[in-house]
Every structure is written in C-alpha cells, then in structure tokens.
Design a protein around this motif. Sequence first.
Motif, PDB file in Angstrom:
ATOM      1  N   ASP A 179       0.817  -1.210   0.000  1.00  0.00           N
ATOM      2  CA  ASP A 179       0.000   0.000   0.000  1.00  0.00           C
ATOM      3  C   ASP A 179       0.850   1.259   0.000  1.00  0.00           C
ATOM      4  O   ASP A 179       0.656   2.150  -0.822  1.00  0.00           O
ATOM      5  CB  ASP A 179      -0.953   0.015   1.195  1.00  0.00           C
ATOM      6  N   LEU A 180       1.771   1.354   0.958  1.00  0.00           N
ATOM      7  CA  LEU A 180       2.631   2.538   1.068  1.00  0.00           C
ATOM      8  C   LEU A 180       4.065   2.106   1.345  1.00  0.00           C
ATOM      9  O   LEU A 180       4.299   1.165   2.106  1.00  0.00           O
ATOM     10  CB  LEU A 180       2.183   3.436   2.227  1.00  0.00           C
ATOM     11  N   ILE A 181       4.992   2.819   0.729  1.00  0.00           N
ATOM     12  CA  ILE A 181       6.405   2.640   1.052  1.00  0.00           C
ATOM     13  C   ILE A 181       6.900   4.009   1.493  1.00  0.00           C
ATOM     14  O   ILE A 181       6.766   4.996   0.763  1.00  0.00           O
ATOM     15  CB  ILE A 181       7.207   2.120  -0.147  1.00  0.00           C
ATOM     16  N   VAL A 182       7.398   4.053   2.724  1.00  0.00           N
ATOM     17  CA  VAL A 182       7.850   5.317   3.307  1.00  0.00           C
ATOM     18  C   VAL A 182       9.244   5.116   3.890  1.00  0.00           C
ATOM     19  O   VAL A 182       9.734   3.991   3.983  1.00  0.00           O
ATOM     20  CB  VAL A 182       6.867   5.824   4.396  1.00  0.00           C
ATOM     21  N   ARG A 183       9.865   6.223   4.276  1.00  0.00           N
ATOM     22  CA  ARG A 183      11.176   6.109   4.906  1.00  0.00           C
ATOM     23  C   ARG A 183      11.339   7.149   5.989  1.00  0.00           C
ATOM     24  O   ARG A 183      10.695   8.198   5.975  1.00  0.00           O
ATOM     25  CB  ARG A 183      12.297   6.221   3.882  1.00  0.00           C
ATOM     26  N   ASN A 184      12.206   6.796   6.920  1.00  0.00           N
ATOM     27  CA  ASN A 184      12.696   7.775   7.871  1.00  0.00           C
ATOM     28  C   ASN A 184      14.213   7.805   7.665  1.00  0.00           C
ATOM     29  O   ASN A 184      14.695   7.328   6.635  1.00  0.00           O
ATOM     30  CB  ASN A 184      12.272   7.435   9.312  1.00  0.00           C
ATOM     31  N   ARG A 185      14.970   8.318   8.587  1.00  0.00           N
ATOM     32  CA  ARG A 185      16.413   8.434   8.357  1.00  0.00           C
ATOM     33  C   ARG A 185      17.115   7.084   8.303  1.00  0.00           C
ATOM     34  O   ARG A 185      18.097   6.927   7.586  1.00  0.00           O
ATOM     35  CB  ARG A 185      17.053   9.302   9.438  1.00  0.00           C
ATOM     36  N   LYS A 186      16.630   6.096   9.052  1.00  0.00           N
ATOM     37  CA  LYS A 186      17.333   4.820   9.159  1.00  0.00           C
ATOM     38  C   LYS A 186      16.663   3.655   8.459  1.00  0.00           C
ATOM     39  O   LYS A 186      17.304   2.648   8.195  1.00  0.00           O
ATOM     40  CB  LYS A 186      17.488   4.426  10.641  1.00  0.00           C
ATOM     41  N   GLU A 187      15.363   3.771   8.191  1.00  0.00           N
ATOM     42  CA  GLU A 187      14.612   2.610   7.733  1.00  0.00           C
ATOM     43  C   GLU A 187      13.753   2.913   6.510  1.00  0.00           C
ATOM     44  O   GLU A 187      13.302   4.032   6.314  1.00  0.00           O
ATOM     45  CB  GLU A 187      13.670   2.128   8.844  1.00  0.00           C
ATOM     46  N   ILE A 188      13.535   1.852   5.739  1.00  0.00           N
ATOM     47  CA  ILE A 188      12.502   1.888   4.709  1.00  0.00           C
ATOM     48  C   ILE A 188      11.348   1.068   5.266  1.00  0.00           C
ATOM     49  O   ILE A 188      11.560  -0.038   5.783  1.00  0.00           O
ATOM     50  CB  ILE A 188      13.008   1.356   3.357  1.00  0.00           C
ATOM     51  N   ILE A 189      10.155   1.633   5.225  1.00  0.00           N
ATOM     52  CA  ILE A 189       9.020   1.011   5.897  1.00  0.00           C
ATOM     53  C   ILE A 189       7.951   0.662   4.862  1.00  0.00           C
ATOM     54  O   ILE A 189       7.523   1.505   4.073  1.00  0.00           O
ATOM     55  CB  ILE A 189       8.435   1.944   6.982  1.00  0.00           C
ATOM     56  N   PHE A 190       7.562  -0.603   4.895  1.00  0.00           N
ATOM     57  CA  PHE A 190       6.526  -1.119   4.014  1.00  0.00           C
ATOM     58  C   PHE A 190       5.253  -1.194   4.835  1.00  0.00           C
ATOM     59  O   PHE A 190       5.209  -1.868   5.867  1.00  0.00           O
ATOM     60  CB  PHE A 190       6.956  -2.473   3.459  1.00  0.00           C
ATOM     61  N   VAL A 191       4.230  -0.482   4.371  1.00  0.00           N
ATOM     62  CA  VAL A 191       3.040  -0.265   5.183  1.00  0.00           C
ATOM     63  C   VAL A 191       1.814  -0.905   4.538  1.00  0.00           C
ATOM     64  O   VAL A 191       1.509  -0.647   3.373  1.00  0.00           O
ATOM     65  CB  VAL A 191       2.780   1.249   5.376  1.00  0.00           C
ATOM     66  N   GLU A 192       1.123  -1.701   5.324  1.00  0.00           N
ATOM     67  CA  GLU A 192      -0.180  -2.229   4.930  1.00  0.00           C
ATOM     68  C   GLU A 192      -1.232  -1.371   5.635  1.00  0.00           C
ATOM     69  O   GLU A 192      -1.173  -1.179   6.848  1.00  0.00           O
ATOM     70  CB  GLU A 192      -0.308  -3.694   5.356  1.00  0.00           C
ATOM     71  N   LEU A 196       0.962   1.179  13.760  1.00  0.00           N
ATOM     72  CA  LEU A 196       1.586   0.080  14.488  1.00  0.00           C
ATOM     73  C   LEU A 196       2.938  -0.239  13.844  1.00  0.00           C
ATOM     74  O   LEU A 196       2.996  -0.761  12.723  1.00  0.00           O
ATOM     75  CB  LEU A 196       0.689  -1.158  14.440  1.00  0.00           C
ATOM     76  N   GLU A 197       4.011   0.084  14.543  1.00  0.00           N
ATOM     77  CA  GLU A 197       5.354  -0.169  14.026  1.00  0.00           C
ATOM     78  C   GLU A 197       5.739  -1.622  14.275  1.00  0.00           C
ATOM     79  O   GLU A 197       5.302  -2.227  15.252  1.00  0.00           O
ATOM     80  CB  GLU A 197       6.359   0.770  14.683  1.00  0.00           C
ATOM     81  N   ASN A 198       6.566  -2.170  13.362  1.00  0.00           N
ATOM     82  CA  ASN A 198       7.014  -3.573  13.475  1.00  0.00           C
ATOM     83  C   ASN A 198       5.834  -4.504  13.731  1.00  0.00           C
ATOM     84  O   ASN A 198       5.845  -5.305  14.659  1.00  0.00           O
ATOM     85  CB  ASN A 198       8.044  -3.716  14.596  1.00  0.00           C
ATOM     86  N   ALA A 199       4.841  -4.413  12.879  1.00  0.00           N
ATOM     87  CA  ALA A 199       3.580  -5.111  13.123  1.00  0.00           C
ATOM     88  C   ALA A 199       3.574  -6.562  12.664  1.00  0.00           C
ATOM     89  O   ALA A 199       2.678  -7.309  13.037  1.00  0.00           O
ATOM     90  CB  ALA A 199       2.445  -4.359  12.439  1.00  0.00           C
TER      91      ALA A 199
END
Length: 117
Positions: free
Chosen positions: A36-49, A110-113
């Motif tokens: 659904d979404l691919i986002v990032r912060n300074r350290k991580e790439i986050i794959f979001v459902e 919810l992080e690290n879900a």
Amino acid sequence: MMDIGAYAERKAAIFLNKKGYDILDVNYKTRHGEIDLIVRNRKEIIFVEVKARSENSYAEPKEFVQREKQKKIIAASQRYIMNHNCKLQPRYDVVEVYFEKDEIKSVKHLENAFTLD
C-alpha cells in the motif's frame, strides 16, 4: 459510493507524512503482491499495509494482515529493495484506519507489526 480503501490509504499517507516520514511509493505492485505505502525515515525503509474497518468491527484491522499476506508483502518488499538498490533497514508496519459512515474517526500506526516466526 466512496472507495474506502483508497481513501484510507490517502489518509494514512498524510498521517505518516505529518509524523515525518517521506512517502516513496503508493500501491507498489509486483507479481508477489501489492504494498500500500512505502515510506522512509532516516534509518529505515518502511513497508506499510493499510487496513480500514468500521469502528464497530468485530476485529482490529491488523488482525486481517495474516501470515500469507505478510509473506506476500515481504516478497514484494525484497523486489523493491533490489530494484531501488536500497541500503536502509526494512521494517513492516500496519496503519489502522477506523471509520464510521464514510468518515474517518481515527488512525493508528503500528510499528514492526509483522509477527512471522
């Protein structure tokens, strides 16, 4: 009739952006599935459902991201990381969007879900 799923994804992207995440991609599709979404912060790439449910749903939205769905998202994320030569640490989140009568009531991140063993 409003497409609740697409509306929830837009709301989730705005919510994450306001929290300081950079939006990299929306509805990224591979043969393994869609992210659904691919986002990032300074350290991580986050794959979001993103999961949307009515406030009086019998289960929490995250409960609908079951093991098979998690595997598909992970496989698709590996393709994304490879294709984009990404060196960031991957993370898998769920954003729950609760609505009532076509109106968003709350958004919960919810992080690290993912809970694959």
